[in-house]
Design a protein around this motif. Structure first.
Motif, mmCIF file in Angstrom:
data_model
loop_
_atom_site.group_PDB
_atom_site.id
_atom_site.type_symbol
_atom_site.label_atom_id
_atom_site.label_comp_id
_atom_site.label_asym_id
_atom_site.label_seq_id
_atom_site.Cartn_x
_atom_site.Cartn_y
_atom_site.Cartn_z
ATOM 1 N N GLN A 1 45.081 36.436 33.398
ATOM 2 C CA GLN A 1 44.430 36.195 34.680
ATOM 3 C C GLN A 1 43.900 34.768 34.773
ATOM 4 N N ILE B 1 44.667 32.358 37.874
ATOM 5 C CA ILE B 1 43.581 31.768 38.671
ATOM 6 C C ILE B 1 43.734 30.247 38.717
ATOM 7 N N GLY C 1 46.449 29.351 40.945
ATOM 8 C CA GLY C 1 45.962 29.519 42.313
ATOM 9 C C GLY C 1 45.118 28.330 42.749
ATOM 10 N N MET D 1 37.454 27.346 41.340
ATOM 11 C CA MET D 1 38.471 28.243 40.798
ATOM 12 C C MET D 1 38.845 27.844 39.373
ATOM 13 N N LEU E 1 36.246 29.322 37.319
ATOM 14 C CA LEU E 1 36.484 30.759 37.199
ATOM 15 C C LEU E 1 37.568 31.045 36.161
ATOM 16 N N ALA E 2 38.590 30.217 36.112
ATOM 17 C CA ALA E 2 39.631 30.377 35.088
ATOM 18 C C ALA E 2 39.031 30.175 33.699
ATOM 19 N N GLN F 1 36.546 39.815 37.626
ATOM 20 C CA GLN F 1 37.406 40.502 38.593
ATOM 21 C C GLN F 1 36.866 40.344 40.012
ATOM 22 N N SER G 1 37.254 36.819 41.161
ATOM 23 C CA SER G 1 38.670 36.541 41.407
ATOM 24 C C SER G 1 39.083 37.040 42.796
ATOM 25 N N SER H 1 37.670 34.777 45.406
ATOM 26 C CA SER H 1 38.318 33.470 45.511
ATOM 27 C C SER H 1 39.413 33.471 46.573
ATOM 28 N N MET I 1 44.942 35.015 46.737
ATOM 29 C CA MET I 1 44.120 35.496 45.628
ATOM 30 C C MET I 1 43.486 36.854 45.942
ATOM 31 N N GLY J 1 43.841 39.222 42.993
ATOM 32 C CA GLY J 1 42.581 39.678 42.401
ATOM 33 C C GLY J 1 42.482 41.189 42.352
#
Length: 139
Positions: A29, A33, A36, A63, A66-67, A90, A93, A96, A103, A107
């Protein structure tokens, strides 16, 4: 030598299957991400900041963070708070999707996969523990 003098077999650590599955989901994931984030940056190179007055906080930066959080959560999956941190990833995600529309479904798919892996992983861990206890009782 008799069989009684052989050293006892080392006990295998139990409960690894679930956190390994969840860490694998979060690792994959994290890549999605970040891709993305790159897609959002490519579609809109002049991104406006998400928070007014903080020009650094663009959707690409958030983002990407977040990754990075997904990678950190995968590494912390052994800890008691690891699965809960995975659920935070989650939710973020899915949210986002406000910056990169695709996403939203991505997500949701990862959240479903994460939930499924958590459920199956717990079941497998319980079965492994029961099998190990059964083998110990037979000795």
């Amino acid at each position: 030598m008799t069989s009684d003098s052989t050293p006892p077999e080392r006990a295998r650590p139990q409960g690894k299957f679930m956190w390994r599955m969840l860490a694998a989901v979060l690792g994959g994931q994290a890549l999605v991400i970040f891709f993305g984030a790159l897609t959002g940056r490519g579609l809109n190179p002049d991104q406006e900041p998400v928070v007014a007055g903080l020009p650094v906080l663009t959707p690409f930066v958030l983002m990407s963070a977040l990754a990075l959080l997904a990678v950190v959560a995968a590494g912390l999956m052994k800890r008691p708070f690891g699965p809960a941190l995975g659920w935070v990833v989650q939710v973020l995600s899915i949210l986002s999707g406000f910056w990169v529309t695709m996403m939203f479904p991505v997500g949701v798919l990862f959240a479903l996969l994460y939930g499924y892996c958590q459920r199956v992983g717990r079941r497998v861990d319980r079965e492994q523990i029961a099998r190990a206890l059964g083998e110990q009782q037979e000795r």
